[in-house]
Design a protein around this motif. Structure first.
Motif, PDB file in Angstrom:
ATOM      1  N   PHE A 117      -5.494  11.298   0.874  1.00  0.00           N
ATOM      2  CA  PHE A 117      -5.328   9.957   1.459  1.00  0.00           C
ATOM      3  C   PHE A 117      -5.323  10.025   2.988  1.00  0.00           C
ATOM      4  N   TRP A 154      -6.512   6.539   4.851  1.00  0.00           N
ATOM      5  CA  TRP A 154      -5.846   5.444   4.140  1.00  0.00           C
ATOM      6  C   TRP A 154      -4.364   5.347   4.499  1.00  0.00           C
ATOM      7  N   PRO A 163      -2.985  14.861  -3.433  1.00  0.00           N
ATOM      8  CA  PRO A 163      -3.336  13.446  -3.234  1.00  0.00           C
ATOM      9  C   PRO A 163      -2.933  12.928  -1.856  1.00  0.00           C
ATOM     10  N   SER A 182       2.105   1.792  -3.403  1.00  0.00           N
ATOM     11  CA  SER A 182       1.020   2.238  -4.281  1.00  0.00           C
ATOM     12  C   SER A 182       0.713   3.718  -4.057  1.00  0.00           C
ATOM     13  N   VAL A 183       0.679   4.129  -2.776  1.00  0.00           N
ATOM     14  CA  VAL A 183       0.409   5.535  -2.471  1.00  0.00           C
ATOM     15  C   VAL A 183       1.528   6.421  -3.000  1.00  0.00           C
ATOM     16  N   LEU A 243       2.601  10.536  -9.380  1.00  0.00           N
ATOM     17  CA  LEU A 243       2.093  10.463 -10.749  1.00  0.00           C
ATOM     18  C   LEU A 243       1.715  11.838 -11.315  1.00  0.00           C
ATOM     19  N   ALA A 279       3.481   5.827  -5.515  1.00  0.00           N
ATOM     20  CA  ALA A 279       3.358   5.918  -6.971  1.00  0.00           C
ATOM     21  C   ALA A 279       2.239   6.878  -7.372  1.00  0.00           C
ATOM     22  N   THR A 280       1.122   6.824  -6.611  1.00  0.00           N
ATOM     23  CA  THR A 280      -0.001   7.711  -6.920  1.00  0.00           C
ATOM     24  C   THR A 280       0.339   9.175  -6.651  1.00  0.00           C
ATOM     25  N   VAL A 281       1.065   9.418  -5.540  1.00  0.00           N
ATOM     26  CA  VAL A 281       1.433  10.794  -5.191  1.00  0.00           C
ATOM     27  C   VAL A 281       2.346  11.400  -6.240  1.00  0.00           C
ATOM     28  N   LYS A 292       0.827  -1.204   0.000  1.00  0.00           N
ATOM     29  CA  LYS A 292       0.000   0.000   0.000  1.00  0.00           C
ATOM     30  C   LYS A 292       0.862   1.254   0.000  1.00  0.00           C
TER      31      LYS A 292
END
Length: 334
Positions: free
Chosen positions: A328, A333, A324, A278-279, A285, A281-283, A275
């Motif tokens: 989260f 999260w 982001p 993943s976070v 992006l 990578a999302t931040v 997780k």
């Protein structure tokens, strides 16, 4: 090695096996520990019996473990050995009940036999006769099995507390879990669970074999109309074995539950790690997208000639990363 125990003047006296093969008149117990073929033949000749081989003692069929041959009764069961070490195992022990003496044939030296021989020296009444000696030895084995189960139960309780107790801390009006002590080494917990489960299975195997032995032996005592006190003691011992077997089953279920739960906690830890990636990578992006846009080699891009274009793009990338991350955190999260 052969050790002969005889009762003289209310004293249990250990002796080596006589060279002439003639047993002392008050012999009650002959203990054969890893006997040589010659030693085994001497005992067989003295008592007119046919001792089973080591391979025959390992067989699991009841007909090969519990049987009568002439006037002698052969009873074989498994005894737990080296239970205090990682090399715990069960070893077969054969009880040969004759009218003159009890013979025990074994190829290992479990603690239960060592402790019984020492105890019998202080309490000769434990070896008042052939049947009394046999029941006393079985009682020592069962008590040792109970001690092992008790130790396993305590270690399972301790391990359960280490794995499952969650500590909480109230912070900013929200209740969140927080570990205050060092993290539990779940890999080491799995190894410990494996050892405890193995010990429980070995004790259960031992108890089940003695349960079958006592069932057969109690039937023999009833047919022979043996002493009432002896029969009551043997029946009580059988009930103890049944009770301990049920306790071993409950410990086995608890071990399996802890094993499944520990594996579940390991999966949760792995999920949390994934997780985080993943976070992350999302931040990163959106900043990557903005950097990619301004990295295009188009001739007409208004911001290229703007004096504040560079700090504007950097600020935009930082803002696109913070938004982001804040979202989260707001959703819980992270």
């Amino acid at each position: 090695m052969i050790r002969v125990y005889q009762r003289t003047n209310q004293v249990l006296e250990p002796l080596p096996f006589p060279e002439d093969g003639v047993l002392p008149p008050r012999t009650v117990w002959i203990d054969m520990l890893e006997p040589s073929p010659e030693e085994e033949r001497r005992v067989e000749h003295a008592l007119e019996i046919d001792a089973p081989t080591r391979e025959e003692m390992q067989e699991i069929e009841l007909s090969n473990r519990l049987y009568r041959e002439g006037a002698a009764i052969y009873l074989t069961a498994n005894v737990i050995n080296a239970s205090d070490t990682d090399g715990a195992e069960t070893t077969a022990v054969t009880f040969i009940r004759t009218s003159r003496a009890l013979v025990t044939l074994r190829y290992a030296d479990p603690l239960s036999f060592r402790s019984f021989s020492i105890r019998a020296m202080r309490q000769p009444g434990l070896c008042a006769g052939v049947d009394m000696t046999m029941v006393s030895i079985i009682e020592a084995v069962v008590n040792r099995s109970a001690d092992v189960l008790e130790r396993v139960g305590l270690r399972l309780d301790e391990l359960s507390k280490r794995v499952f107790i969650a500590r909480t801390k109230v912070q900013a009006g929200k209740r969140r879990k927080k570990e205050e002590d060092e993290d539990v080494d779940l890999e080491e917990a799995l190894k410990t669970l494996g050892r405890l489960t193995d010990q429980t299975a070995l004790v259960r195997e031992c108890l089940m074999s003695f349960g079958r032995l006592l069932t057969y032996y109690n039937q023999v005592l009833m047919e022979e109309k043996a002493n009432k006190d002896l029969r009551l003691r043997s029946k009580s011992l059988h009930r103890d074995v049944v009770s301990l077997t049920e306790h071993a089953d409950s410990l086995a279920h608890k071990s399996n539950f802890l094993l499944d739960a520990t594996l579940g906690l390991i999966n949760i830890q792995q999920t949390n790690i994934i997780k985080i990636f993943s976070v992350a990578a999302t931040v990163f992006l959106p900043p990557t997208l903005i950097a990619s846009i301004y990295g295009m080699n188009y001739e007409f891009m208004p911001e290229l000639d703007w004096a504040y274009g560079y700090p504007f793009s950097l600020g935009l990338m930082v803002l696109s990363a913070i938004v982001p991350f804040w979202y989260f955190k707001h959703r819980g999260w992270l």
